[in-house]
Design a protein around this motif. Structure first.
Motif, PDB file in Angstrom:
ATOM      1  N   MET A 255      47.414   5.431 -60.384  1.00 25.04           N
ATOM      2  CA  MET A 255      47.094   6.778 -60.083  1.00 25.04           C
ATOM      3  C   MET A 255      47.935   7.385 -58.687  1.00 25.04           C
ATOM      4  SD  MET A 255      44.196   7.401 -61.668  1.00 25.04           S
ATOM      5  CE  MET A 255      42.774   6.604 -62.730  1.00 25.04           C
ATOM      6  N   ILE A 256      48.503   6.567 -58.041  1.00 24.58           N
ATOM      7  CA  ILE A 256      48.872   7.152 -56.802  1.00 24.58           C
ATOM      8  C   ILE A 256      50.629   7.621 -57.469  1.00 24.58           C
ATOM      9  CG2 ILE A 256      50.532   6.442 -54.974  1.00 24.58           C
ATOM     10  CD1 ILE A 256      48.423   4.546 -54.200  1.00 24.58           C
ATOM     11  N   SER A 257      51.195   6.823 -58.526  1.00 24.59           N
ATOM     12  CA  SER A 257      52.316   7.064 -58.922  1.00 24.59           C
ATOM     13  C   SER A 257      52.242   8.534 -59.993  1.00 24.59           C
ATOM     14  CB  SER A 257      52.650   5.939 -59.960  1.00 24.59           C
ATOM     15  OG  SER A 257      54.043   6.295 -60.845  1.00 24.59           O
ATOM     16  N   ILE A 258      50.865   8.598 -60.822  1.00 22.69           N
ATOM     17  CA  ILE A 258      50.823  10.002 -61.209  1.00 22.69           C
ATOM     18  C   ILE A 258      50.494  11.154 -60.518  1.00 22.69           C
ATOM     19  CG2 ILE A 258      48.814  10.978 -62.737  1.00 22.69           C
ATOM     20  CD1 ILE A 258      48.271   8.404 -64.115  1.00 22.69           C
ATOM     21  N   GLU A 259      49.922  10.954 -59.243  1.00 21.44           N
ATOM     22  CA  GLU A 259      49.925  11.787 -58.274  1.00 21.44           C
ATOM     23  C   GLU A 259      51.464  12.522 -57.833  1.00 21.44           C
ATOM     24  OE1 GLU A 259      47.232  13.415 -57.336  1.00 21.44           O
ATOM     25  OE2 GLU A 259      45.529  12.390 -58.013  1.00 21.44           O
ATOM     26  N   GLN A 260      52.003  11.439 -57.466  1.00 25.74           N
ATOM     27  CA  GLN A 260      53.384  11.678 -57.044  1.00 25.74           C
ATOM     28  C   GLN A 260      54.351  12.480 -58.111  1.00 25.74           C
ATOM     29  OE1 GLN A 260      54.677   7.822 -55.890  1.00 25.74           O
ATOM     30  NE2 GLN A 260      53.882   8.069 -53.600  1.00 25.74           N
ATOM     31  N   ASN A 261      54.027  11.856 -59.300  1.00 22.67           N
ATOM     32  CA  ASN A 261      54.826  12.432 -60.319  1.00 22.67           C
ATOM     33  C   ASN A 261      54.433  14.107 -60.690  1.00 22.67           C
ATOM     34  OD1 ASN A 261      56.340  10.163 -60.705  1.00 22.67           O
ATOM     35  ND2 ASN A 261      54.911   9.499 -62.495  1.00 22.67           N
ATOM     36  N   ALA A 262      53.228  14.100 -60.503  1.00 26.98           N
ATOM     37  CA  ALA A 262      52.658  15.692 -60.456  1.00 26.98           C
ATOM     38  C   ALA A 262      53.206  16.497 -59.493  1.00 26.98           C
ATOM     39  CB  ALA A 262      51.115  15.717 -60.582  1.00 26.98           C
ATOM     40  N   ILE A 263      53.148  15.948 -58.329  1.00 27.89           N
ATOM     41  CA  ILE A 263      53.892  16.915 -57.319  1.00 27.89           C
ATOM     42  C   ILE A 263      55.198  17.013 -57.339  1.00 27.89           C
ATOM     43  CG2 ILE A 263      54.513  16.753 -54.709  1.00 27.89           C
ATOM     44  CD1 ILE A 263      51.739  14.887 -54.318  1.00 27.89           C
ATOM     45  N   VAL A 269      59.472  22.372 -61.354  1.00 29.67           N
ATOM     46  CA  VAL A 269      59.255  23.665 -61.882  1.00 29.67           C
ATOM     47  C   VAL A 269      59.379  24.760 -61.098  1.00 29.67           C
ATOM     48  CG1 VAL A 269      57.710  25.012 -63.193  1.00 29.67           C
ATOM     49  CG2 VAL A 269      57.683  22.730 -63.802  1.00 29.67           C
ATOM     50  N   ALA A 270      59.112  24.484 -59.779  1.00 30.30           N
ATOM     51  CA  ALA A 270      59.289  25.928 -59.140  1.00 30.30           C
ATOM     52  C   ALA A 270      60.902  26.219 -58.845  1.00 30.30           C
ATOM     53  CB  ALA A 270      58.604  25.590 -57.671  1.00 30.30           C
ATOM     54  N   ALA A 271      61.380  24.826 -58.578  1.00 35.22           N
ATOM     55  CA  ALA A 271      62.931  25.193 -58.678  1.00 35.22           C
ATOM     56  C   ALA A 271      63.546  25.757 -59.501  1.00 35.22           C
ATOM     57  CB  ALA A 271      63.915  23.670 -58.194  1.00 35.22           C
ATOM     58  N   VAL A 272      63.058  25.392 -60.792  1.00 31.49           N
ATOM     59  CA  VAL A 272      63.707  25.930 -62.117  1.00 31.49           C
ATOM     60  C   VAL A 272      63.166  27.694 -62.235  1.00 31.49           C
ATOM     61  CG1 VAL A 272      63.481  25.916 -64.378  1.00 31.49           C
ATOM     62  CG2 VAL A 272      63.749  23.771 -63.236  1.00 31.49           C
ATOM     63  N   SER A 310      63.224  37.182 -65.032  1.00 32.15           N
ATOM     64  CA  SER A 310      64.017  35.882 -65.119  1.00 32.15           C
ATOM     65  C   SER A 310      63.133  34.577 -64.408  1.00 32.15           C
ATOM     66  CB  SER A 310      65.493  35.900 -64.415  1.00 32.15           C
ATOM     67  OG  SER A 310      65.138  36.010 -62.909  1.00 32.15           O
ATOM     68  N   ALA A 311      62.158  34.989 -63.842  1.00 28.71           N
ATOM     69  CA  ALA A 311      61.192  34.131 -63.289  1.00 28.71           C
ATOM     70  C   ALA A 311      59.992  33.946 -64.139  1.00 28.71           C
ATOM     71  CB  ALA A 311      60.636  34.467 -61.629  1.00 28.71           C
ATOM     72  N   ILE A 312      59.734  34.818 -64.818  1.00 29.23           N
ATOM     73  CA  ILE A 312      58.402  34.912 -65.727  1.00 29.23           C
ATOM     74  C   ILE A 312      58.741  34.271 -66.893  1.00 29.23           C
ATOM     75  CG2 ILE A 312      56.963  36.176 -67.344  1.00 29.23           C
ATOM     76  CD1 ILE A 312      56.822  38.483 -64.806  1.00 29.23           C
ATOM     77  N   LEU A 313      60.176  34.419 -67.477  1.00 29.16           N
ATOM     78  CA  LEU A 313      60.261  33.751 -68.878  1.00 29.16           C
ATOM     79  C   LEU A 313      60.259  32.170 -68.616  1.00 29.16           C
ATOM     80  CD1 LEU A 313      63.151  36.085 -70.007  1.00 29.16           C
ATOM     81  CD2 LEU A 313      60.832  35.833 -70.794  1.00 29.16           C
ATOM     82  N   PRO A 314      60.953  31.414 -67.755  1.00 28.50           N
ATOM     83  CA  PRO A 314      60.760  29.972 -67.382  1.00 28.50           C
ATOM     84  C   PRO A 314      59.337  29.691 -67.413  1.00 28.50           C
ATOM     85  CG  PRO A 314      62.646  30.900 -66.344  1.00 28.50           C
ATOM     86  CD  PRO A 314      61.911  32.142 -66.682  1.00 28.50           C
ATOM     87  N   PHE A 315      58.751  30.500 -66.802  1.00 29.63           N
ATOM     88  CA  PHE A 315      57.043  30.015 -66.524  1.00 29.63           C
ATOM     89  C   PHE A 315      56.259  30.082 -67.743  1.00 29.63           C
ATOM     90  CE2 PHE A 315      52.516  31.116 -65.317  1.00 29.63           C
ATOM     91  CZ  PHE A 315      52.441  30.085 -64.798  1.00 29.63           C
ATOM     92  N   TRP A 316      56.561  31.206 -68.572  1.00 27.55           N
ATOM     93  CA  TRP A 316      56.061  31.256 -69.834  1.00 27.55           C
ATOM     94  C   TRP A 316      56.301  30.246 -70.760  1.00 27.55           C
ATOM     95  CZ3 TRP A 316      58.602  32.286 -74.400  1.00 27.55           C
ATOM     96  CH2 TRP A 316      57.593  32.556 -75.479  1.00 27.55           C
ATOM     97  N   PHE A 318      57.314  27.193 -69.890  1.00 27.52           N
ATOM     98  CA  PHE A 318      56.841  25.733 -69.450  1.00 27.52           C
ATOM     99  C   PHE A 318      55.280  25.793 -69.996  1.00 27.52           C
ATOM    100  CE2 PHE A 318      60.220  25.679 -66.043  1.00 27.52           C
ATOM    101  CZ  PHE A 318      61.035  25.011 -67.031  1.00 27.52           C
ATOM    102  N   ARG A 319      54.416  26.870 -69.691  1.00 30.17           N
ATOM    103  CA  ARG A 319      53.234  27.021 -70.313  1.00 30.17           C
ATOM    104  C   ARG A 319      53.171  26.857 -71.588  1.00 30.17           C
ATOM    105  NH1 ARG A 319      49.426  29.020 -66.697  1.00 30.17           N
ATOM    106  NH2 ARG A 319      48.074  28.481 -68.264  1.00 30.17           N
ATOM    107  N   ARG A 320      53.986  27.413 -72.418  1.00 31.21           N
ATOM    108  CA  ARG A 320      53.674  27.161 -73.798  1.00 31.21           C
ATOM    109  C   ARG A 320      54.064  25.888 -74.432  1.00 31.21           C
ATOM    110  NH1 ARG A 320      57.114  30.857 -78.496  1.00 31.21           N
ATOM    111  NH2 ARG A 320      56.098  30.070 -80.036  1.00 31.21           N
ATOM    112  N   ARG A 321      54.992  25.203 -73.830  1.00 30.86           N
ATOM    113  CA  ARG A 321      55.237  23.851 -74.142  1.00 30.86           C
ATOM    114  C   ARG A 321      54.522  22.861 -73.408  1.00 30.86           C
ATOM    115  NH1 ARG A 321      60.430  22.777 -75.958  1.00 30.86           N
ATOM    116  NH2 ARG A 321      59.468  20.442 -76.434  1.00 30.86           N
ATOM    117  N   GLY A 322      53.300  23.234 -72.636  1.00 27.02           N
ATOM    118  CA  GLY A 322      52.349  22.268 -72.246  1.00 27.02           C
ATOM    119  C   GLY A 322      52.869  21.445 -70.989  1.00 27.02           C
TER     120      GLY A 322
END
Length: 324
Positions: A255-263, A269-272, A310-316, A318-322
């Motif tokens: 669980m700790i590993s999953i939490e760290q991976n999510a962070i 994603v924010a960097a991209v 250019s910020a909205i397109l990567p966010f869209w 990523f959301r589409r790919r789940g």
């Protein structure tokens, strides 16, 4: 301190003076004995009793042996089991004829509850061997209670680990720290009880041999056999709890590993997302003389819109790919 017990109307009764009662004493309980008290017991019994250092040895030959017609058996028993840090210490049981001698340096709860019960009701404990069996049965009952409480606590820890979490990340991290501490404490209890049960299992096997050799009654031999089965089943249960604790530890670390991976995923994603706007801003922040958009009336809104797009397109994407 020496606690001496005699049989009075099929009940145990505490007496003040061991030597004055003489052969009437069927059980002498030595609690952290001094050198003078050890000498008194040895003089009364006619057999040397083991020292604390000898009791703490782990060799079977040092814990289960026969000396001068007396049978010595040592087991490791827990005390202060109401907390998560039990005190483990050896206790020696010595059978010499019709008398039982116990030597201990801590206070297992069975040594409080068993004499009180034997004083109030007739339990059939009228000789050293029957007192020993009754005392061992009380000890096994106490260990069963400890395992039951540990099992309930482990179930509660399991629910805490696998229940749905809606708290903030910092709160979850604090929860996981507390869970790891709780798991460690329960592992200490389970391993301590298991060590105690293993020593009792060896003691019961030796006692069965003693019962056959000294021709104890059929009822006593049957109780020893039942005691051995109870100890074996509790040892299996303690092993099961240890395995479950190991599973919960692995699950918590997962669980700790999953939490760290999510962070880490959020930061990635924010960097991209912010990388293309940064590129656009960097291009229009260059200090060249000829940049066509500098003199364009809509240059500033165009650059801002390009950065937002250019910020909205990567966010869209990523959301589409789940991925979010």
């Amino acid at each position: 301190m020496i606690k001496a017990f005699v049989v009075d109307n099929d009940r145990l009764r505490v007496v003040d003076d061991l030597l004055a009662e003489g052969d009437r004493v069927v059980w002498a309980d030595l609690v952290s004995p001094t050198k003078e008290e050890e000498a008194t017991i040895e003089s009364w019994l006619g057999v040397a009793i083991p020292t604390r250092e000898e009791m703490e040895e782990i060799e079977i030959s040092s814990r289960l042996y026969i000396e001068d017609g007396a049978y010595f058996m040592t087991a490791t028993l827990p005390a202060q089991t109401e907390v998560d840090d039990p005190l483990m210490s050896p206790v020696t049981f010595a059978l010499a004829g019709n008398r039982l001698i116990t030597i201990r340096y801590h206070e297992p709860k069975a040594f409080k509850t068993f004499p009180l019960r034997a004083e109030k009701v007739a339990t059939g404990c009228t000789s050293g061997d029957t007192i020993l069996i009754g005392l061992l049965e009380a000890i096994v009952d106490r260990l069963a209670d400890i395992l039951e409480r540990a099992g309930r606590d482990i179930e509660a820890i399991s629910r805490d680990i696998f229940q749905a979490r809606s708290t903030k990340v910092s709160k979850r991290n604090r929860d996981f720290q507390e869970l790891l501490k709780a798991i460690g404490r329960k592992e200490d209890i389970a391993s301590s009880v298991r060590d105690s049960l293993i020593s009792l299992q060896r003691l019961a096997g030796f006692l069965a041999h003693v019962a056959t050799q000294t021709k104890m009654s059929k009822d006593v031999r049957a109780r020893i056999k039942t005691l051995s089965r109870d100890v074996l089943s509790l040892a299996d249960h303690a092993t099961f709890l240890s395995q479950k604790i190991s599973f919960l530890l692995d699950a918590t670390l997962g669980m700790i590993s999953i939490e760290q991976n999510a962070i880490i995923k959020i930061f990635s994603v924010a960097a991209v997302i912010f990388l293309p706007p940064t590129l656009v801003a960097s291009i229009y922040g260059m200090n060249f003389d000829i940049i066509p958009e500098l003199k364009w009336e809509f240059g500033y809104p165009f650059a801002i819109g390009l950065m937002i797009l250019s910020a909205i397109l990567p966010f869209w994407y990523f959301r589409r790919r789940g991925w979010l």
